[in-house]
Design an enzyme around this catalytic site. Structure first.
Site, PDB file in Angstrom:
ATOM      1  N   GLY A   1       0.966  -1.216  -0.148  1.00  0.00           N
ATOM      2  CA  GLY A   1      -0.131  -0.152   0.099  1.00  0.00           C
ATOM      3  C   GLY A   1       0.883   1.149  -0.208  1.00  0.00           C
ATOM      4  O   GLY A   1       1.764   1.392  -0.750  1.00  0.00           O
ATOM      5  N   GLU A   2       0.794   2.134   1.034  1.00  0.00           N
ATOM      6  CA  GLU A   2       1.567   3.439   1.189  1.00  0.00           C
ATOM      7  C   GLU A   2       1.961   3.471   2.450  1.00  0.00           C
ATOM      8  O   GLU A   2       1.380   3.678   3.363  1.00  0.00           O
ATOM      9  CB  GLU A   2       0.614   4.355   0.703  1.00  0.00           C
ATOM     10  CG  GLU A   2       1.359   5.855   0.115  1.00  0.00           C
ATOM     11  CD  GLU A   2       2.486   6.269   0.962  1.00  0.00           C
ATOM     12  OE1 GLU A   2       3.732   6.151   0.637  1.00  0.00           O
ATOM     13  OE2 GLU A   2       1.886   6.371   2.127  1.00  0.00           O
TER      14      GLU A   2
ATOM     15  N   CYS B   1       6.027  -5.227   0.389  1.00  0.00           N
ATOM     16  CA  CYS B   1       6.280  -4.180  -0.409  1.00  0.00           C
ATOM     17  C   CYS B   1       6.292  -2.961   0.957  1.00  0.00           C
ATOM     18  O   CYS B   1       6.954  -2.913   1.676  1.00  0.00           O
ATOM     19  CB  CYS B   1       5.198  -3.746  -1.515  1.00  0.00           C
ATOM     20  SG  CYS B   1       5.441  -2.402  -2.388  1.00  0.00           S
TER      21      CYS B   1
ATOM     22  N   ARG C   1      13.060   3.085   0.210  1.00  0.00           N
ATOM     23  CA  ARG C   1      11.633   3.160  -0.594  1.00  0.00           C
ATOM     24  C   ARG C   1      11.897   3.637  -1.920  1.00  0.00           C
ATOM     25  O   ARG C   1      12.761   4.287  -2.350  1.00  0.00           O
ATOM     26  CB  ARG C   1      10.703   4.440   0.250  1.00  0.00           C
ATOM     27  CG  ARG C   1      10.392   4.105   1.561  1.00  0.00           C
ATOM     28  CD  ARG C   1       9.670   5.589   2.210  1.00  0.00           C
ATOM     29  NE  ARG C   1       8.358   5.682   1.394  1.00  0.00           N
ATOM     30  CZ  ARG C   1       8.318   6.702   0.777  1.00  0.00           C
ATOM     31  NH1 ARG C   1       9.489   7.670   0.548  1.00  0.00           N
ATOM     32  NH2 ARG C   1       7.043   7.068   0.099  1.00  0.00           N
TER      33      ARG C   1
ATOM     34  N   ILE D   1       5.821  -2.766  -7.530  1.00  0.00           N
ATOM     35  CA  ILE D   1       4.982  -1.555  -7.600  1.00  0.00           C
ATOM     36  C   ILE D   1       5.763  -0.608  -6.775  1.00  0.00           C
ATOM     37  O   ILE D   1       5.408  -0.674  -5.764  1.00  0.00           O
ATOM     38  CB  ILE D   1       3.422  -1.528  -7.613  1.00  0.00           C
ATOM     39  CG1 ILE D   1       2.653  -2.588  -8.525  1.00  0.00           C
ATOM     40  CG2 ILE D   1       2.769  -0.302  -7.739  1.00  0.00           C
ATOM     41  CD1 ILE D   1       1.350  -3.121  -8.169  1.00  0.00           C
ATOM     42  N   ARG D   2       6.356   0.474  -7.517  1.00  0.00           N
ATOM     43  CA  ARG D   2       7.159   1.376  -6.618  1.00  0.00           C
ATOM     44  C   ARG D   2       7.699   0.711  -5.550  1.00  0.00           C
ATOM     45  O   ARG D   2       7.681   1.153  -4.325  1.00  0.00           O
ATOM     46  CB  ARG D   2       6.175   2.469  -6.036  1.00  0.00           C
ATOM     47  CG  ARG D   2       5.569   3.345  -7.254  1.00  0.00           C
ATOM     48  CD  ARG D   2       4.251   4.420  -6.818  1.00  0.00           C
ATOM     49  NE  ARG D   2       5.097   5.431  -5.650  1.00  0.00           N
ATOM     50  CZ  ARG D   2       4.299   5.838  -4.895  1.00  0.00           C
ATOM     51  NH1 ARG D   2       3.165   5.779  -4.834  1.00  0.00           N
ATOM     52  NH2 ARG D   2       4.984   6.730  -4.138  1.00  0.00           N
TER      53      ARG D   2
ATOM     54  N   HIS E   1       4.552  -8.104  -4.561  1.00  0.00           N
ATOM     55  CA  HIS E   1       3.158  -8.201  -4.290  1.00  0.00           C
ATOM     56  C   HIS E   1       2.916  -9.634  -4.487  1.00  0.00           C
ATOM     57  O   HIS E   1       2.192  -9.710  -5.638  1.00  0.00           O
ATOM     58  CB  HIS E   1       2.163  -7.231  -4.770  1.00  0.00           C
ATOM     59  CG  HIS E   1       2.435  -5.822  -4.530  1.00  0.00           C
ATOM     60  ND1 HIS E   1       1.635  -5.157  -3.509  1.00  0.00           N
ATOM     61  CD2 HIS E   1       3.178  -4.847  -4.704  1.00  0.00           C
ATOM     62  CE1 HIS E   1       2.100  -3.907  -3.122  1.00  0.00           C
ATOM     63  NE2 HIS E   1       2.804  -3.612  -3.821  1.00  0.00           N
TER      64      HIS E   1
ATOM     65  N   GLU F   1       0.299 -11.134  -3.548  1.00  0.00           N
ATOM     66  CA  GLU F   1      -1.328 -11.314  -3.536  1.00  0.00           C
ATOM     67  C   GLU F   1      -1.665 -10.891  -4.645  1.00  0.00           C
ATOM     68  O   GLU F   1      -3.068 -10.889  -4.940  1.00  0.00           O
ATOM     69  CB  GLU F   1      -1.765 -10.485  -2.329  1.00  0.00           C
ATOM     70  CG  GLU F   1      -1.881  -8.699  -2.526  1.00  0.00           C
ATOM     71  CD  GLU F   1      -0.380  -8.166  -2.404  1.00  0.00           C
ATOM     72  OE1 GLU F   1      -0.450  -6.898  -2.372  1.00  0.00           O
ATOM     73  OE2 GLU F   1       0.610  -8.928  -2.026  1.00  0.00           O
TER      74      GLU F   1
END
Length: 251
Positions: free
Chosen positions: A60-61, A91, A120, A151-152, A230, A232
């Site tokens: 997530g963030e 992540c 990060r 993803i990032r 990720h 998931e």
């Protein structure tokens, strides 16, 4: 004969917690886990966390997740939980589990569950996200050609060995995507900001997997697991199945 029961929680403050719960549901239904009883739980409160045998901290963030945890009174219970019980961070979850976060954001917090440094956004912006088939069978039997989604994503840049951190991965790492912020009259970048947390984990840190370019994307320290990707988001629950067998039932 007594059936052993486990409650696996997924931190549900922000991020891809529902996808993790769906994968865990499929994973615990496997025939080789039929001797155990599992409950799966969205974790939003200290009371729910206290019910858990193990915890997944989703992607997530990471900044938002830590700020929400602090605002809702979850930060200290999470620190206490990851100091002793099994936990897996994916992540953003990997970032939260670290004892040092590089390229951090103002007011971001770390949980200190693993004695590692994490950078990060090490792969750049969301447009630079990618997928890669990885063979994890050297530590997770049968998990081959697993579709990893980045993803990032963060990477592990250093791990604790004795009294010091030792760099891992390539010597020249891609400079992560950075942002600027004001601190008084100074303009700083997130690259200048390092967040630290005390870590009580004394188990040795194991590098489980590196990409072909040397970037470290999976680590283990005792009953803690951290992955940059990720799992998931793959149409495959085999990595979750391995986590349950190795970290939940195995402990």
């Amino acid at each position: 004969m007594t059936t052993l029961s486990y409650t696996i929680g997924v931190l549900a403050l922000q991020g891809a917690f529902r996808e993790h719960l769906e994968h865990l549901q499929r994973a615990v239904a496997a025939a080789d886990l039929a001797a155990y009883s599992f409950s799966l739980l969205e974790v939003k409160t200290p009371e729910q966390l206290a019910q858990c045998s193990a915890l997944v901290v989703p992607g997530g963030e990471s900044t938002s997740m830590s700020l929400i945890a602090e605002r809702t009174g979850m930060l200290e219970p999470l620190r206490e939980f990851v100091a002793s019980k099994p936990a897996w961070g994916t992540c953003a979850g990997l970032i939260l589990l670290a004892s040092e976060i590089h390229n951090a954001r103002p007011h971001q917090k770390a949980l200190g569950g693993m004695d590692i440094c994490v950078a990060r956004n090490a792969f750049g912006r969301q447009l630079e996200s990618f997928e890669e088939a990885c063979d994890f069978s050297d530590f997770a039997p049968g998990v081959t050609a697993f579709k990893t989604v980045f993803i990032r994503a963060p990477v592990v840049s250093a791990v604790r060995k004795g009294a010091d951190f030792v760099s891992v991965g390539p010597k020249k790492m891609h400079r992560p995507n950075v942002c600027s912020f004001q601190e008084g009259e100074k303009t700083l970048t997130s690259f200048d900001l390092v967040v630290k947390a005390e870590c009580e984990n004394t188990a040795p840190v194991e590098v489980l997997h590196s990409l072909p370019n040397g970037l470290v994307v999976a680590v283990r320290q005792g009953n803690k697991l951290g992955t940059s990707f990720h799992p998931e988001l793959a149409d495959d629950c085999s990595f979750h199945h391995w986590f349950v067998k190795e970290f939940v039932v195995g402990h």
